[in-house]
Scaffold this motif. Structure first.
Motif, PDB file in Angstrom:
ATOM      1  N   ASP A   1       0.832  -1.204   0.000  1.00 50.63           N
ATOM      2  CA  ASP A   1       0.000   0.000   0.000  1.00 50.63           C
ATOM      3  C   ASP A   1       0.870   1.259   0.000  1.00 50.63           C
ATOM      4  OD1 ASP A   1      -2.198  -1.666   0.078  1.00 50.63           O
ATOM      5  OD2 ASP A   1      -2.606  -1.359   2.215  1.00 50.63           O
ATOM      6  N   SER A   2       1.924   1.239   0.805  1.00 49.79           N
ATOM      7  CA  SER A   2       2.827   2.390   0.878  1.00 49.79           C
ATOM      8  C   SER A   2       3.539   2.617  -0.446  1.00 49.79           C
ATOM      9  CB  SER A   2       3.869   2.180   1.977  1.00 49.79           C
ATOM     10  OG  SER A   2       3.251   2.109   3.227  1.00 49.79           O
TER      11      SER A   2
ATOM     12  N   ALA B   1       1.207   4.301  -2.842  1.00 46.17           N
ATOM     13  CA  ALA B   1       1.001   5.705  -2.486  1.00 46.17           C
ATOM     14  C   ALA B   1       2.232   6.547  -2.816  1.00 46.17           C
ATOM     15  CB  ALA B   1       0.670   5.829  -1.003  1.00 46.17           C
ATOM     16  N   PHE B   2       3.418   6.042  -2.519  1.00 41.13           N
ATOM     17  CA  PHE B   2       4.642   6.797  -2.790  1.00 41.13           C
ATOM     18  C   PHE B   2       4.883   6.962  -4.288  1.00 41.13           C
ATOM     19  CE2 PHE B   2       6.400   5.314   1.533  1.00 41.13           C
ATOM     20  CZ  PHE B   2       5.948   6.466   2.146  1.00 41.13           C
TER      21      PHE B   2
ATOM     22  N   GLN C   1       2.586   7.010  -6.592  1.00 47.46           N
ATOM     23  CA  GLN C   1       1.568   7.948  -7.072  1.00 47.46           C
ATOM     24  C   GLN C   1       1.980   9.390  -6.758  1.00 47.46           C
ATOM     25  OE1 GLN C   1      -2.302   7.219  -5.455  1.00 47.46           O
ATOM     26  NE2 GLN C   1      -3.341   8.535  -6.926  1.00 47.46           N
ATOM     27  N   ALA C   2       2.671   9.580  -5.634  1.00 46.36           N
ATOM     28  CA  ALA C   2       3.112  10.909  -5.228  1.00 46.36           C
ATOM     29  C   ALA C   2       4.500  11.261  -5.795  1.00 46.36           C
ATOM     30  CB  ALA C   2       3.147  10.998  -3.713  1.00 46.36           C
TER      31      ALA C   2
END
Length: 153
Positions: free
Chosen positions: A62-63, A66-67, A69-70
């Protein structure tokens, strides 16, 4: 040697080798294991340790998503390195075909026990039985999809 003992030995090896990244990840795992033992006042067996490792790997996935995507590739790479260390403590995973075959067998057994055809309404009972048998051996997302397919068919 239990999985818990193996993880402790790996921590000592990482300390001697001065492998900071590996050591940090193993300490994180040991901390999660200790927290579970203290919270529930139990001694962890290999199945419980595998469940904790699975949970930590899911968090890493999940991390990473998210990373990425950012656009924080540095943090995503750190999470990937941690995930690689954690993956070493999981037993060999079942293939998709093996998962499907195991799920179909469990569905057939439950149908015989209940004396009726198992349908989509019995998803909870089937998932409970499947989790008990396949915990740590298969990806639960894959298992859930196989159960849905077996109950629909």
């Amino acid at each position: 040697m239990s999985l818990k003992e193996q993880i402790t030995e790996d921590m000592k090896t990482a300390m001697r080798a001065k492998d900071a990244e590996r050591l940090g990840t193993i300490r994180l795992l040991l901390s999660a294991m200790k927290q579970k033992e203290v919270d529930e006042r139990i001694e962890l067996d290999d199945v419980a340790v595998v469940a904790i490792v699975d949970k930590l790997i899911k968090q890493r996935k999940d991390s990473i998503a998210a990373f990425e995507q950012a656009a924080r590739q540095d943090l995503a790479d750190k999470e990937k390195a941690e995930m690689a260390v954690l993956l070493a403590y999981l037993p060999a995973r079942m293939s998709a075909e093996e998962v499907t075959a195991a799920v179909q067998t469990i569905v057939a057994e439950l149908g015989e026990e209940m004396g009726k055809k198992v349908g989509p309404g019995d998803m909870g009972k089937v998932m409970g039985a499947v989790k008990a048998q396949l915990a740590g051996k298969a990806d639960m997302g894959q298992v859930s999809a196989a159960v849905k397919a077996a109950l629909a068919g």
